[in-house]
Design a protein around this motif. Structure first.
Motif, PDB file in Angstrom:
ATOM      1  N   GLY A  69       0.813  -1.211   0.000  1.00  0.00           N
ATOM      2  CA  GLY A  69       0.000   0.000   0.000  1.00  0.00           C
ATOM      3  C   GLY A  69       0.847   1.262   0.000  1.00  0.00           C
ATOM      4  O   GLY A  69       0.518   2.236  -0.690  1.00  0.00           O
ATOM      5  N   PHE A  70       1.972   1.238   0.741  1.00  0.00           N
ATOM      6  CA  PHE A  70       2.849   2.418   0.780  1.00  0.00           C
ATOM      7  C   PHE A  70       3.419   2.733  -0.606  1.00  0.00           C
ATOM      8  O   PHE A  70       3.329   3.875  -1.081  1.00  0.00           O
ATOM      9  N   SER A  71       3.988   1.726  -1.267  1.00  0.00           N
ATOM     10  CA  SER A  71       4.567   1.971  -2.589  1.00  0.00           C
ATOM     11  C   SER A  71       3.488   2.354  -3.600  1.00  0.00           C
ATOM     12  O   SER A  71       3.720   3.196  -4.482  1.00  0.00           O
ATOM     13  N   THR A  72       2.283   1.779  -3.450  1.00  0.00           N
ATOM     14  CA  THR A  72       1.183   2.114  -4.370  1.00  0.00           C
ATOM     15  C   THR A  72       0.758   3.572  -4.202  1.00  0.00           C
ATOM     16  O   THR A  72       0.625   4.312  -5.193  1.00  0.00           O
ATOM     17  N   LEU A  73       0.553   3.989  -2.962  1.00  0.00           N
ATOM     18  CA  LEU A  73       0.057   5.356  -2.724  1.00  0.00           C
ATOM     19  C   LEU A  73       1.107   6.404  -3.072  1.00  0.00           C
ATOM     20  O   LEU A  73       0.772   7.463  -3.624  1.00  0.00           O
ATOM     21  N   VAL A  74       2.384   6.115  -2.768  1.00  0.00           N
ATOM     22  CA  VAL A  74       3.434   7.080  -3.128  1.00  0.00           C
ATOM     23  C   VAL A  74       3.555   7.180  -4.650  1.00  0.00           C
ATOM     24  O   VAL A  74       3.654   8.286  -5.214  1.00  0.00           O
ATOM     25  N   GLY A  75       3.542   6.038  -5.338  1.00  0.00           N
ATOM     26  CA  GLY A  75       3.607   6.059  -6.800  1.00  0.00           C
ATOM     27  C   GLY A  75       2.417   6.771  -7.413  1.00  0.00           C
ATOM     28  O   GLY A  75       2.558   7.536  -8.371  1.00  0.00           O
ATOM     29  N   LEU A  76       1.224   6.553  -6.833  1.00  0.00           N
ATOM     30  CA  LEU A  76       0.019   7.214  -7.336  1.00  0.00           C
ATOM     31  C   LEU A  76       0.073   8.721  -7.110  1.00  0.00           C
ATOM     32  O   LEU A  76      -0.312   9.502  -7.988  1.00  0.00           O
ATOM     33  N   ALA A  77       0.576   9.129  -5.947  1.00  0.00           N
ATOM     34  CA  ALA A  77       0.694  10.572  -5.661  1.00  0.00           C
ATOM     35  C   ALA A  77       1.675  11.233  -6.627  1.00  0.00           C
ATOM     36  O   ALA A  77       1.416  12.334  -7.137  1.00  0.00           O
ATOM     37  N   LEU A  78       2.799  10.574  -6.898  1.00  0.00           N
ATOM     38  CA  LEU A  78       3.763  11.120  -7.859  1.00  0.00           C
ATOM     39  C   LEU A  78       3.156  11.200  -9.253  1.00  0.00           C
ATOM     40  O   LEU A  78       3.379  12.172  -9.994  1.00  0.00           O
ATOM     41  N   ALA A  79       2.384  10.171  -9.633  1.00  0.00           N
ATOM     42  CA  ALA A  79       1.753  10.170 -10.954  1.00  0.00           C
ATOM     43  C   ALA A  79       0.708  11.275 -11.059  1.00  0.00           C
ATOM     44  O   ALA A  79       0.581  11.921 -12.109  1.00  0.00           O
ATOM     45  N   LEU A  80      -0.029  11.510  -9.962  1.00  0.00           N
ATOM     46  CA  LEU A  80      -1.034  12.579  -9.967  1.00  0.00           C
ATOM     47  C   LEU A  80      -0.372  13.939 -10.144  1.00  0.00           C
ATOM     48  O   LEU A  80      -0.803  14.749 -10.979  1.00  0.00           O
ATOM     49  N   PHE A  81       0.694  14.184  -9.381  1.00  0.00           N
ATOM     50  CA  PHE A  81       1.396  15.472  -9.484  1.00  0.00           C
ATOM     51  C   PHE A  81       2.006  15.654 -10.878  1.00  0.00           C
ATOM     52  O   PHE A  81       1.817  16.686 -11.527  1.00  0.00           O
ATOM     53  N   SER A  82       2.702  14.622 -11.361  1.00  0.00           N
ATOM     54  CA  SER A  82       3.382  14.731 -12.651  1.00  0.00           C
ATOM     55  C   SER A  82       2.384  14.790 -13.808  1.00  0.00           C
ATOM     56  O   SER A  82       2.583  15.556 -14.766  1.00  0.00           O
ATOM     57  N   GLY A  83       1.319  13.981 -13.723  1.00  0.00           N
ATOM     58  CA  GLY A  83       0.338  13.951 -14.810  1.00  0.00           C
ATOM     59  C   GLY A  83      -0.364  15.283 -14.981  1.00  0.00           C
ATOM     60  O   GLY A  83      -0.521  15.778 -16.103  1.00  0.00           O
ATOM     61  N   VAL A  84      -0.787  15.889 -13.868  1.00  0.00           N
ATOM     62  CA  VAL A  84      -1.464  17.194 -13.938  1.00  0.00           C
ATOM     63  C   VAL A  84      -0.479  18.270 -14.401  1.00  0.00           C
ATOM     64  O   VAL A  84      -0.818  19.134 -15.218  1.00  0.00           O
ATOM     65  N   LEU A  85       0.771  18.212 -13.907  1.00  0.00           N
ATOM     66  CA  LEU A  85       1.777  19.208 -14.297  1.00  0.00           C
ATOM     67  C   LEU A  85       2.069  19.126 -15.800  1.00  0.00           C
ATOM     68  O   LEU A  85       2.138  20.161 -16.495  1.00  0.00           O
ATOM     69  N   SER A 129      12.095   0.745  -6.544  1.00  0.00           N
ATOM     70  CA  SER A 129      11.705   0.152  -7.831  1.00  0.00           C
ATOM     71  C   SER A 129      10.195  -0.085  -7.890  1.00  0.00           C
ATOM     72  O   SER A 129       9.579   0.070  -8.952  1.00  0.00           O
ATOM     73  N   LYS A 130       9.566  -0.421  -6.770  1.00  0.00           N
ATOM     74  CA  LYS A 130       8.115  -0.639  -6.744  1.00  0.00           C
ATOM     75  C   LYS A 130       7.367   0.686  -6.932  1.00  0.00           C
ATOM     76  O   LYS A 130       6.360   0.754  -7.650  1.00  0.00           O
ATOM     77  N   ILE A 131       7.859   1.736  -6.278  1.00  0.00           N
ATOM     78  CA  ILE A 131       7.232   3.054  -6.430  1.00  0.00           C
ATOM     79  C   ILE A 131       7.320   3.513  -7.876  1.00  0.00           C
ATOM     80  O   ILE A 131       6.352   4.048  -8.442  1.00  0.00           O
ATOM     81  N   LEU A 132       8.479   3.300  -8.503  1.00  0.00           N
ATOM     82  CA  LEU A 132       8.660   3.725  -9.890  1.00  0.00           C
ATOM     83  C   LEU A 132       7.707   2.985 -10.827  1.00  0.00           C
ATOM     84  O   LEU A 132       7.105   3.594 -11.728  1.00  0.00           O
ATOM     85  N   LEU A 133       7.539   1.689 -10.624  1.00  0.00           N
ATOM     86  CA  LEU A 133       6.608   0.931 -11.459  1.00  0.00           C
ATOM     87  C   LEU A 133       5.162   1.392 -11.239  1.00  0.00           C
ATOM     88  O   LEU A 133       4.392   1.530 -12.198  1.00  0.00           O
ATOM     89  N   ALA A 134       4.788   1.620  -9.979  1.00  0.00           N
ATOM     90  CA  ALA A 134       3.439   2.121  -9.690  1.00  0.00           C
ATOM     91  C   ALA A 134       3.227   3.486 -10.349  1.00  0.00           C
ATOM     92  O   ALA A 134       2.166   3.752 -10.940  1.00  0.00           O
ATOM     93  N   PHE A 135       4.236   4.337 -10.285  1.00  0.00           N
ATOM     94  CA  PHE A 135       4.168   5.667 -10.898  1.00  0.00           C
ATOM     95  C   PHE A 135       3.973   5.578 -12.414  1.00  0.00           C
ATOM     96  O   PHE A 135       3.109   6.251 -12.993  1.00  0.00           O
ATOM     97  N   LEU A 136       4.754   4.723 -13.060  1.00  0.00           N
ATOM     98  CA  LEU A 136       4.699   4.634 -14.526  1.00  0.00           C
ATOM     99  C   LEU A 136       3.360   4.078 -15.018  1.00  0.00           C
ATOM    100  O   LEU A 136       2.840   4.519 -16.042  1.00  0.00           O
ATOM    101  N   LEU A 137       2.806   3.110 -14.293  1.00  0.00           N
ATOM    102  CA  LEU A 137       1.527   2.549 -14.737  1.00  0.00           C
ATOM    103  C   LEU A 137       0.368   3.517 -14.517  1.00  0.00           C
ATOM    104  O   LEU A 137      -0.623   3.481 -15.249  1.00  0.00           O
ATOM    105  N   ALA A 138       0.484   4.371 -13.512  1.00  0.00           N
ATOM    106  CA  ALA A 138      -0.628   5.288 -13.205  1.00  0.00           C
ATOM    107  C   ALA A 138      -0.529   6.606 -13.960  1.00  0.00           C
ATOM    108  O   ALA A 138      -1.527   7.331 -14.078  1.00  0.00           O
ATOM    109  N   LEU A 139       0.651   6.931 -14.502  1.00  0.00           N
ATOM    110  CA  LEU A 139       0.878   8.270 -15.063  1.00  0.00           C
ATOM    111  C   LEU A 139      -0.003   8.560 -16.281  1.00  0.00           C
ATOM    112  O   LEU A 139      -0.643   9.610 -16.352  1.00  0.00           O
ATOM    113  N   PHE A 140      -0.041   7.641 -17.243  1.00  0.00           N
ATOM    114  CA  PHE A 140      -0.677   7.956 -18.530  1.00  0.00           C
ATOM    115  C   PHE A 140      -2.178   8.232 -18.408  1.00  0.00           C
ATOM    116  O   PHE A 140      -2.660   9.229 -18.961  1.00  0.00           O
ATOM    117  N   PRO A 141      -2.966   7.374 -17.722  1.00  0.00           N
ATOM    118  CA  PRO A 141      -4.398   7.711 -17.624  1.00  0.00           C
ATOM    119  C   PRO A 141      -4.662   9.034 -16.909  1.00  0.00           C
ATOM    120  O   PRO A 141      -5.590   9.767 -17.284  1.00  0.00           O
TER     121      PRO A 141
END
Length: 261
Positions: A69-85, A129-141
């Motif tokens: 859950g930690f790696s998922t939420l951190v990756g998702l938060a990074l994807a949200l910030f980067s995707g909107v930016l 590495s888990k955070i990075l994978l979570a970030f990359l999968l969540a970024l595009f949508p």
């Protein structure tokens, strides 16, 4: 009054009751079907055995799920910030539109499972590495939906706002951002399970903690009941995450046409 209220309550409860009845029926068919077919537990455990294994390993599930859950939420938060930016960059700096959209679309086409071993080599077996994978999968949508919400606004609305004396900041906050928020929350409901998949794939590739590691360990020991119990924990976690976004929409986005019906 009660004559009108009672049928309405019965109608509202009928839908969920049918769903619960369908789930109970499916579990009963599963339970007795496995016994009737004589399948061993390591092939397909019955629901009662899965429930028993779930409660037996509950502290273990919580421990590993907290890591995932930690790696998922951190990756998702990074994807949200980067995707909107990135979406804001595309909207306000038109010359970057083709470059950013093309690069992200091309990168999104690469199967992340195929490059996951590289991330483990570069960033190690830790949580990075888990955070990075979570970030990359969540970024595009998140990027695509944010871009649609920020950009798909009638030009007449923008022109009228400028004529009414609206500044760039007021137009951004009152029109573009308000139009984009429902798109972003819809994207989060898609991106949350994707980020979870990224974390678990990273744990499959390497590591000694997380739900991916727990499932792999159970598989090697032919503990199929624990595999199903882990899947149940993941399903509950995903439902809570998507449910939290839906609850936010119900509380703060009541002005959406779909919420007013």
């Amino acid at each position: 009054m009660y004559d009108r209220l009672l049928p309405k309550i019965v109608t509202q409860l009928a839908g969920p009751a049918k769903g619960v009845l369908g789930i109970v029926l499916a579990l009963l068919i599963w339970e007795y079907g496995v016994h009737f077919a004589g399948l061993p537990e390591y092939v397909l455990p019955v629901p009662s055995a899965i429930a028993e294994r779930f409660w037996q390993t509950f502290p273990l599930q919580v421990h590993h799920l907290s890591r995932t859950g930690f790696s998922t939420l951190v990756g998702l938060a990074l994807a949200l910030f980067s995707g909107v930016l990135l979406a804001l960059l595309v909207v306000y700096v038109r010359s970057l539109r083709n470059v950013i959209v093309s690069v992200l679309a091309a990168f999104n086409g690469i199967p992340k499972v195929a490059i996951a071993p590289l991330f483990v080599i570069w960033f190690g077996l830790g949580v990075e590495s888990k955070i990075l994978l979570a970030f990359l999968l969540a970024l595009f949508p998140i990027f695509v939906n944010s871009l649609t919400g920020l950009d798909e606004i009638e030009s007449d609305v923008l022109d009228l706002s400028k004529l009414a004396g609206g500044t760039k900041w007021r137009i951004f906050f009152k029109i573009r951002l308000m139009n984009a928020i429902p798109y972003i929350t819809d994207a989060l409901k898609v991106a949350f399970p994707l980020a979870l998949v990224g974390s678990i794939v990273g744990e499959f590739i390497g590591g000694n903690t997380g739900m991916g590691y727990l499932i792999l360990s159970a598989q090697f020991n032919l503990d199929t009941s624990l595999v199903f119990a882990s899947l149940l924990s993941i399903t509950v976690f995903t439902s809570l995450g998507v449910g939290a976004v839906a609850a936010y929409e119900n509380i703060f986005l009541k002005w959406r046409p779909s919420r007013r019906r």
